[in-house]
Design an enzyme around this catalytic site. Structure first.
Site, PDB file in Angstrom:
ATOM      1  N   TYR A 197      66.186  -3.582  57.306  1.00  0.00           N
ATOM      2  CA  TYR A 197      65.337  -4.438  56.469  1.00  0.00           C
ATOM      3  C   TYR A 197      65.702  -5.882  56.800  1.00  0.00           C
ATOM      4  O   TYR A 197      66.880  -6.249  56.723  1.00  0.00           O
ATOM      5  CB  TYR A 197      65.625  -4.192  54.984  1.00  0.00           C
ATOM      6  CG  TYR A 197      65.127  -2.853  54.451  1.00  0.00           C
ATOM      7  CD1 TYR A 197      65.861  -1.684  54.629  1.00  0.00           C
ATOM      8  CD2 TYR A 197      63.937  -2.769  53.748  1.00  0.00           C
ATOM      9  CE1 TYR A 197      65.409  -0.463  54.123  1.00  0.00           C
ATOM     10  CE2 TYR A 197      63.479  -1.555  53.233  1.00  0.00           C
ATOM     11  CZ  TYR A 197      64.214  -0.416  53.426  1.00  0.00           C
ATOM     12  OH  TYR A 197      63.768   0.785  52.928  1.00  0.00           O
ATOM     13  N   TYR A 214      68.919   3.284  45.789  1.00  0.00           N
ATOM     14  CA  TYR A 214      68.207   3.675  47.007  1.00  0.00           C
ATOM     15  C   TYR A 214      68.268   5.186  47.206  1.00  0.00           C
ATOM     16  O   TYR A 214      67.269   5.824  47.533  1.00  0.00           O
ATOM     17  CB  TYR A 214      68.783   2.950  48.235  1.00  0.00           C
ATOM     18  CG  TYR A 214      67.835   2.948  49.418  1.00  0.00           C
ATOM     19  CD1 TYR A 214      67.089   1.819  49.744  1.00  0.00           C
ATOM     20  CD2 TYR A 214      67.674   4.094  50.204  1.00  0.00           C
ATOM     21  CE1 TYR A 214      66.207   1.820  50.818  1.00  0.00           C
ATOM     22  CE2 TYR A 214      66.790   4.112  51.282  1.00  0.00           C
ATOM     23  CZ  TYR A 214      66.070   2.968  51.587  1.00  0.00           C
ATOM     24  OH  TYR A 214      65.193   2.986  52.644  1.00  0.00           O
ATOM     25  N   LYS A 241      60.173   4.116  47.229  1.00  0.00           N
ATOM     26  CA  LYS A 241      60.271   4.935  46.014  1.00  0.00           C
ATOM     27  C   LYS A 241      58.999   5.709  45.664  1.00  0.00           C
ATOM     28  O   LYS A 241      59.021   6.579  44.788  1.00  0.00           O
ATOM     29  CB  LYS A 241      60.650   4.050  44.807  1.00  0.00           C
ATOM     30  CG  LYS A 241      62.080   3.574  44.851  1.00  0.00           C
ATOM     31  CD  LYS A 241      63.033   4.705  44.533  1.00  0.00           C
ATOM     32  CE  LYS A 241      64.463   4.434  44.932  1.00  0.00           C
ATOM     33  NZ  LYS A 241      65.025   5.337  45.904  1.00  0.00           N
ATOM     34  N   PRO A 268      56.436  -0.946  48.551  1.00  0.00           N
ATOM     35  CA  PRO A 268      57.132   0.023  49.400  1.00  0.00           C
ATOM     36  C   PRO A 268      58.577  -0.350  49.747  1.00  0.00           C
ATOM     37  O   PRO A 268      59.274   0.439  50.385  1.00  0.00           O
ATOM     38  CB  PRO A 268      56.268   0.055  50.666  1.00  0.00           C
ATOM     39  CG  PRO A 268      55.596  -1.274  50.691  1.00  0.00           C
ATOM     40  CD  PRO A 268      55.378  -1.664  49.268  1.00  0.00           C
ATOM     41  N   HIS A 273      70.178  10.107  56.870  1.00  0.00           N
ATOM     42  CA  HIS A 273      70.710   8.748  57.051  1.00  0.00           C
ATOM     43  C   HIS A 273      71.773   8.458  56.002  1.00  0.00           C
ATOM     44  O   HIS A 273      71.549   8.643  54.811  1.00  0.00           O
ATOM     45  CB  HIS A 273      69.583   7.716  56.929  1.00  0.00           C
ATOM     46  CG  HIS A 273      68.706   7.644  58.139  1.00  0.00           C
ATOM     47  ND1 HIS A 273      67.922   6.556  58.432  1.00  0.00           N
ATOM     48  CD2 HIS A 273      68.512   8.529  59.142  1.00  0.00           C
ATOM     49  CE1 HIS A 273      67.283   6.771  59.567  1.00  0.00           C
ATOM     50  NE2 HIS A 273      67.607   7.966  60.012  1.00  0.00           N
TER      51      HIS A 273
HETATM   52  C1  PHB Z   1      58.451   3.885  56.312  1.00  0.00           C
HETATM   53  O1  PHB Z   1      59.117   4.430  57.191  1.00  0.00           O
HETATM   54  O2  PHB Z   1      57.206   3.924  56.319  1.00  0.00           O
HETATM   55  C2  PHB Z   1      59.155   3.134  55.234  1.00  0.00           C
HETATM   56  C3  PHB Z   1      60.535   3.222  55.146  1.00  0.00           C
HETATM   57  C4  PHB Z   1      61.195   2.516  54.165  1.00  0.00           C
HETATM   58  C5  PHB Z   1      60.490   1.740  53.287  1.00  0.00           C
HETATM   59  C6  PHB Z   1      59.103   1.672  53.359  1.00  0.00           C
HETATM   60  C7  PHB Z   1      58.435   2.373  54.346  1.00  0.00           C
HETATM   61  O3  PHB Z   1      61.156   1.032  52.341  1.00  0.00           O
END
Ligand code: PHB
Ligand code: APR
Length: 389
Positions: free
Chosen positions: A200, A384, A296, A292, A72
């Site tokens: 997000y 990130y 990280k 989450p 990505h």
């Molecule tokens: C996930 O795909 O489980 C996931 C992806 C990004 C995040 C947290 C969880 O920031």
């Protein structure tokens, strides 16, 4: 019984360390309290920094990740019904790889089994002794039988609830913690994701995240209250609520279906210092937890293991204790930066139940600044994709 390094826990930290040490000719045993199937049944995040990808490859467990991992170049952040893209590739020259932690664990277990290195599953009552001496011992029971092994070092890779951190005397360990007033309700579904990239969402009803495991399997999250139970969330209720938090374009693309996993996780920031006591070294979730929001958790486990494996290899190959002596300080310097980033992402994107009008205005200003400033976007992107190690 005797070995060079006893590793407690067969999560990503313990397995990665075991493989890097094995490749350097160092003997290890992994003691895991659960069964292999139980460990492989845990669903966790799935975004890998380039450093973590490189380390998994170095461990010899990168073949499937290279084929199936999705690269990505950026993410989208939605606020006030509008999506804004953060282009990691353009801003930092780096990308991330979407590949589930369960798959990483699976691949690492396979290479460990193929090389014949020992793992004891269902090792109960693990206890650690004499870490201040040069000959620590670890005891456990399996099927009612007691066992003891002597070693040079113990690696505490046993997660947040493990025994290793608890072995530190209370006055030798400082802990720092923030518990957030909400959780994430996650659903896994065998349907293609809504988008090629993660989205997000900051919404007044609460945060949402559209993520994925593959081109046919999606992972969605909703911010929920801490007192909610997963049984209260039928699949229908989950999809209805998610649709309310997405903009109309994304909502129109959402493919719903029966969930194949559904769970609620609380959000916490936690760090324990130092990460060493004598010949016991903590790594991964045993020493720190991040919420989450910045994905990280696994990546921090990987950087700890990069430092710790180099330190142990330096000890065995060149009789140098320099890496071991600086391990805690070096690892913590990176950990606190990831803690800061995960805290920042969490506070910027969630709806805080007790936030004042002032707090909400600041959050809005923060996001508007981000969407309009290349410098702010670069700061997000740099963190990130992962700070160097
Ligand atoms: C996930 O795909 O489980 C996931 C992806 C990004 C995040 C947290 C969880 O920031
Ligand atoms: N004895 C033996 N094993 C134990 C004990 C114990 N007393 N306590 C815990 N374990 C095992 C757990 O069953 C688990 O398999 O240690 C392992 C720890 O694995 P993780 O919790 O996955 O921690 P870690 O390997 O550090 O991985 C960090 O996992 O939790 C996620 O978000 C986190 O992505 C991050 C990554």
């Amino acid at each position: 019984m005797r070995t060079q390094v006893v590793i407690i826990g067969s999560g990503p930290s313990g397995l990665l360390l075991g493989q890097l040490l094995h490749n350097a000719g160092i003997d290890t045993i992994i003691l895991e309290q659960k069964s292999k199937d139980y460990v492989l049944g845990r669903i966790r995040a799935g975004v890998l920094e380039q450093g973590a990808v490189a380390l998994i490859e170095e461990a010899g467990a990168g073949v499937r990740m290279r084929h199936e991992g999705l690269v990505h170049d950026g993410i989208e952040i939605e606020f006030g019904g509008e999506r804004h893209r953060i282009d990691f590739k353009a801003l930092t020259g780096k990308t991330v790889t979407v590949y589930g932690q369960t798959e990483v664990t699976h691949d690492l277990m396979d290479v460990r089994e193929a090389c014949g290195a020992p793992t004891v599953y269902e090792a109960l009552d693990v206890s650690i002794h004499d870490v201040e001496s040069n000959h620590p011992k670890v005891r456990w029971t399996k099927s009612g039988q007691p066992y003891e092994i002597e070693c040079d070092f113990v690696a505490g890779c046993d997660g947040f609830h493990g025994v290793s951190r608890q072995t530190f005397p209370a006055d030798k360990l400082h802990t720092f913690e923030r518990v957030y007033p909400f959780g994430w309700l996650g659903v896994l579904v065998d349907k293609p994701p809504v988008s090629d990239e993660l989205i997000y969402v900051n919404h007044e009803r609460g945060f949402a995240l559209c993520s994925m495991r593959s081109t046919t399997r999606s992972r969605y999250y909703l911010q929920c209250r801490l007192d909610e139970h997963v049984e209260e969330w039928s699949d229908d209720r989950f999809w209805e609520e998610l649709l309310l938090r997405l903009d109309s374009q994304v909502a129109a693309r959402l493919q719903t279906g029966p969930s194949i996993e559904k769970s609620i996780a609380p959000l916490r920031s936690f760090v324990a210092e130092p990460m060493r006591r004598g010949r016991l070294f903590l790594a991964g979730d045993a020493a720190h937890i991040v919420p989450p929001t910045g994905a990280k958790g696994l990546n921090l486990a990987a950087s700890d293991i990069a430092y710790l494996s180099r330190a142990l290899i330096g000890f065995y190959k060149s009789s140098s204790t320099a890496g071991l002596d600086s391990y805690s300080q070096t690892a913590l310097a990176r950990i606190w930066k990831a803690e800061r980033f995960s805290w920042w992402m969490t506070q910027a994107l969630h709806t805080f139940p007790e936030s004042s009008g002032f707090d909400r205005k600041i959050q809005k200003a923060e996001l508007e600044y981000l969407f309009n400033s290349r410098a702010a976007q670069t700061a997000l992107a740099e963190n990130y994709v992962g700070l160097p190690y």
